[in-house]
Design an enzyme around this catalytic site. Structure first.
Site, PDB file in Angstrom:
ATOM      1  N   ASN A   6       0.852  -1.190   0.000  1.00 39.05           N
ATOM      2  CA  ASN A   6       0.000   0.000   0.000  1.00 39.05           C
ATOM      3  C   ASN A   6       0.890   1.243   0.000  1.00 39.05           C
ATOM      4  O   ASN A   6       1.737   1.408   0.884  1.00 39.05           O
ATOM      5  CB  ASN A   6      -0.900  -0.020   1.241  1.00 39.05           C
ATOM      6  CG  ASN A   6      -1.912   1.105   1.228  1.00 39.05           C
ATOM      7  OD1 ASN A   6      -1.564   2.264   1.021  1.00 39.05           O
ATOM      8  ND2 ASN A   6      -3.169   0.781   1.468  1.00 39.05           N
ATOM      9  N   HIS A   9       0.986   6.205   1.967  1.00 38.28           N
ATOM     10  CA  HIS A   9       1.825   7.103   2.762  1.00 38.28           C
ATOM     11  C   HIS A   9       2.931   7.755   1.947  1.00 38.28           C
ATOM     12  O   HIS A   9       3.486   8.775   2.376  1.00 38.28           O
ATOM     13  CB  HIS A   9       2.380   6.362   3.971  1.00 38.28           C
ATOM     14  CG  HIS A   9       1.308   6.025   4.966  1.00 38.28           C
ATOM     15  ND1 HIS A   9       0.650   6.983   5.699  1.00 38.28           N
ATOM     16  CD2 HIS A   9       0.741   4.837   5.310  1.00 38.28           C
ATOM     17  CE1 HIS A   9      -0.254   6.401   6.472  1.00 38.28           C
ATOM     18  NE2 HIS A   9      -0.225   5.105   6.247  1.00 38.28           N
ATOM     19  N   ARG A  17       3.491  18.812   1.286  1.00 33.18           N
ATOM     20  CA  ARG A  17       4.079  20.022   0.704  1.00 33.18           C
ATOM     21  C   ARG A  17       3.403  20.438  -0.595  1.00 33.18           C
ATOM     22  O   ARG A  17       3.845  21.389  -1.243  1.00 33.18           O
ATOM     23  CB  ARG A  17       5.582  19.804   0.466  1.00 33.18           C
ATOM     24  CG  ARG A  17       6.419  19.664   1.726  1.00 33.18           C
ATOM     25  CD  ARG A  17       6.548  20.964   2.487  1.00 33.18           C
ATOM     26  NE  ARG A  17       7.307  21.947   1.724  1.00 33.18           N
ATOM     27  CZ  ARG A  17       8.633  22.097   1.820  1.00 33.18           C
ATOM     28  NH1 ARG A  17       9.330  21.319   2.647  1.00 33.18           N
ATOM     29  NH2 ARG A  17       9.246  23.014   1.110  1.00 33.18           N
ATOM     30  N   HIS A  42      -5.550   3.710  -1.707  1.00 25.88           N
ATOM     31  CA  HIS A  42      -6.884   4.089  -1.247  1.00 25.88           C
ATOM     32  C   HIS A  42      -7.183   5.487  -1.766  1.00 25.88           C
ATOM     33  O   HIS A  42      -6.571   6.460  -1.323  1.00 25.88           O
ATOM     34  CB  HIS A  42      -6.922   4.054   0.284  1.00 25.88           C
ATOM     35  CG  HIS A  42      -8.254   4.388   0.870  1.00 25.88           C
ATOM     36  ND1 HIS A  42      -8.492   4.346   2.228  1.00 25.88           N
ATOM     37  CD2 HIS A  42      -9.428   4.758   0.299  1.00 25.88           C
ATOM     38  CE1 HIS A  42      -9.754   4.671   2.468  1.00 25.88           C
ATOM     39  NE2 HIS A  42     -10.328   4.948   1.312  1.00 25.88           N
ATOM     40  N   ARG A  44      -9.371   8.266  -1.399  1.00 29.69           N
ATOM     41  CA  ARG A  44     -10.384   8.779  -0.489  1.00 29.69           C
ATOM     42  C   ARG A  44     -11.232   9.858  -1.155  1.00 29.69           C
ATOM     43  O   ARG A  44     -10.779  10.546  -2.072  1.00 29.69           O
ATOM     44  CB  ARG A  44      -9.726   9.350   0.777  1.00 29.69           C
ATOM     45  CG  ARG A  44      -9.241   8.269   1.741  1.00 29.69           C
ATOM     46  CD  ARG A  44      -8.625   8.877   2.981  1.00 29.69           C
ATOM     47  NE  ARG A  44      -8.336   7.858   3.983  1.00 29.69           N
ATOM     48  CZ  ARG A  44      -9.136   7.535   4.997  1.00 29.69           C
ATOM     49  NH1 ARG A  44     -10.296   8.179   5.127  1.00 29.69           N
ATOM     50  NH2 ARG A  44      -8.805   6.608   5.851  1.00 29.69           N
ATOM     51  N   ARG A  48      -7.098  13.188   0.269  1.00 28.46           N
ATOM     52  CA  ARG A  48      -6.094  13.685   1.201  1.00 28.46           C
ATOM     53  C   ARG A  48      -4.691  13.209   0.861  1.00 28.46           C
ATOM     54  O   ARG A  48      -3.711  13.833   1.259  1.00 28.46           O
ATOM     55  CB  ARG A  48      -6.430  13.285   2.639  1.00 28.46           C
ATOM     56  CG  ARG A  48      -6.274  11.802   2.924  1.00 28.46           C
ATOM     57  CD  ARG A  48      -6.494  11.487   4.377  1.00 28.46           C
ATOM     58  NE  ARG A  48      -7.867  11.723   4.786  1.00 28.46           N
ATOM     59  CZ  ARG A  48      -8.351  11.325   5.962  1.00 28.46           C
ATOM     60  NH1 ARG A  48      -7.564  10.705   6.816  1.00 28.46           N
ATOM     61  NH2 ARG A  48      -9.605  11.543   6.268  1.00 28.46           N
ATOM     62  N   GLU A  69      -8.683   0.764  -3.364  1.00 27.21           N
ATOM     63  CA  GLU A  69      -9.605   0.838  -2.235  1.00 27.21           C
ATOM     64  C   GLU A  69     -10.477   2.074  -2.378  1.00 27.21           C
ATOM     65  O   GLU A  69      -9.960   3.179  -2.593  1.00 27.21           O
ATOM     66  CB  GLU A  69      -8.832   0.909  -0.917  1.00 27.21           C
ATOM     67  CG  GLU A  69      -7.989  -0.323  -0.621  1.00 27.21           C
ATOM     68  CD  GLU A  69      -7.256  -0.229   0.691  1.00 27.21           C
ATOM     69  OE1 GLU A  69      -6.842  -1.289   1.218  1.00 27.21           O
ATOM     70  OE2 GLU A  69      -7.074   0.908   1.203  1.00 27.21           O
ATOM     71  N   THR A 100      -7.945   4.120   8.394  1.00 21.75           N
ATOM     72  CA  THR A 100      -9.154   3.316   8.526  1.00 21.75           C
ATOM     73  C   THR A 100      -9.184   2.670   9.909  1.00 21.75           C
ATOM     74  O   THR A 100      -8.236   1.999  10.320  1.00 21.75           O
ATOM     75  CB  THR A 100      -9.203   2.230   7.444  1.00 21.75           C
ATOM     76  OG1 THR A 100      -9.077   2.864   6.165  1.00 21.75           O
ATOM     77  CG2 THR A 100     -10.518   1.477   7.501  1.00 21.75           C
ATOM     78  N   GLU A 150     -11.071  -8.994   3.121  1.00 21.12           N
ATOM     79  CA  GLU A 150      -9.792  -8.631   3.730  1.00 21.12           C
ATOM     80  C   GLU A 150     -10.037  -8.460   5.220  1.00 21.12           C
ATOM     81  O   GLU A 150     -10.763  -7.546   5.637  1.00 21.12           O
ATOM     82  CB  GLU A 150      -9.213  -7.356   3.125  1.00 21.12           C
ATOM     83  CG  GLU A 150      -7.870  -6.987   3.744  1.00 21.12           C
ATOM     84  CD  GLU A 150      -7.253  -5.727   3.160  1.00 21.12           C
ATOM     85  OE1 GLU A 150      -6.319  -5.194   3.799  1.00 21.12           O
ATOM     86  OE2 GLU A 150      -7.697  -5.270   2.093  1.00 21.12           O
ATOM     87  N   HIS A 190      -3.725  -4.338   7.889  1.00 22.46           N
ATOM     88  CA  HIS A 190      -3.874  -3.168   8.747  1.00 22.46           C
ATOM     89  C   HIS A 190      -3.017  -3.326   9.994  1.00 22.46           C
ATOM     90  O   HIS A 190      -3.229  -4.213  10.808  1.00 22.46           O
ATOM     91  CB  HIS A 190      -5.318  -2.885   9.161  1.00 22.46           C
ATOM     92  CG  HIS A 190      -5.480  -1.469   9.664  1.00 22.46           C
ATOM     93  ND1 HIS A 190      -5.611  -0.388   8.817  1.00 22.46           N
ATOM     94  CD2 HIS A 190      -5.504  -0.961  10.912  1.00 22.46           C
ATOM     95  CE1 HIS A 190      -5.727   0.724   9.527  1.00 22.46           C
ATOM     96  NE2 HIS A 190      -5.657   0.403  10.801  1.00 22.46           N
ATOM     97  N   GLY A 212       1.330  -1.459   4.266  1.00 21.05           N
ATOM     98  CA  GLY A 212       1.786  -0.179   3.750  1.00 21.05           C
ATOM     99  C   GLY A 212       2.707   0.592   4.663  1.00 21.05           C
ATOM    100  O   GLY A 212       3.896   0.754   4.385  1.00 21.05           O
TER     101      GLY A 212
END
Length: 240
Positions: A6, A9, A17, A42, A44, A48, A69, A100, A150, A190, A212
């Site tokens: 994942n 990040h 930035r 993911h 969103r 974000r 996702e 999540t 999952e 997760h 991730g």
């Protein structure tokens, strides 16, 4: 055992930035070189971290599998249908959460989840549901005809004692057995790290882990390719 990396990040660092680096697409190339069997991102609703542009470029460049996702929301499902990634995982989503926080409550939203699954299946997309390892939720996931589940491993990963960790691990094992009996493919993820992944990777019914944060964190120190290679080696060790 498949390792899906994942890369959310990586995008989070970039968006801090509002610049062009680090690029999740370049990170995906290195993750694949390190042995990743797939790339997870993911998208969103508030964008974000991962952006539409990231998904579009990943679909053009990733040589393994893109697992997208998205929330159970018609516009997000519509994007997935338009893009047609190889796999989609439906996840719960709250604007104020950092990450999540739990699994999708398939029971409370069975109609919406079922409609999303059918829409994705109609587009030829393998669909998974990110759920807590609870018997009734697993049964509901089978009822809406998801291809896979999952299992949310957060409670295992965050256990504050060895006894609690053992309890949560057995919960995951029981959930994996039930899911397989119901004809579901079993994935998990997760909060998994280099230190706690081995017992989960050893669950025989589990065929895919989505990991991730710990890989991206380690990659800051040693590089993405090595970080992925080291995690993949742990998964192979668990199945040896």
């Amino acid at each position: 055992m498949r390792l899906y990396v994942n890369l959310d990040h990586v995008a989070t660092v970039r968006q801090a930035r509002q610049t062009v680096e680090p690029d999740p697409v370049r990170a995906a190339v290195l993750a694949e070189l390190g042995g990743a069997d797939g790339i997870t991102v993911h998208l969103r609703e508030d964008r974000r971290h991962v952006q539409d542009r990231d998904v579009e470029l990943l679909l053009q460049t990733v040589r393994t599998v893109v697992n997208l996702e998205v929330a159970v929301e018609p516009s997000m499902v519509g994007l997935a249908v338009a893009w047609r990634p190889q796999a989609v995982t439906l996840v719960p989503e709250r604007r104020q959460e950092i990450t999540t926080e739990g699994g999708l409550d398939v029971r409370a939203s069975e109609s919406a989840v079922g409609a999303a699954v059918q829409r994705l299946h109609g587009a030829g997309i393998k669909t998974s549901l990110f759920i807590d390892p609870d018997e009734d939720v697993i049964q509901a996931s089978a009822a809406v005809q998801a291809a896979a589940i999952e299992l949310h491993t957060g409670e295992y990963a965050n256990a504050d004692s060895e006894a609690e960790q053992i309890t949560q691990l057995e919960r995951l094992r029981s959930a994996a057995r039930l899911g397989r009996q119901l004809g579901l493919a079993i994935h998990a993820g997760h909060g998994l790290t280099y230190h706690n992944v081995l017992p989960v990777a050893a669950i025989p019914e589990c065929e895919e882990l989505n990991i991730g944060h710990t890989i991206v964190s380690h990659a800051v120190m040693v590089g993405m390719e090595r970080a992925v290679r080291e995690m993949k080696a742990l998964l192979l060790r668990a199945r040896a």
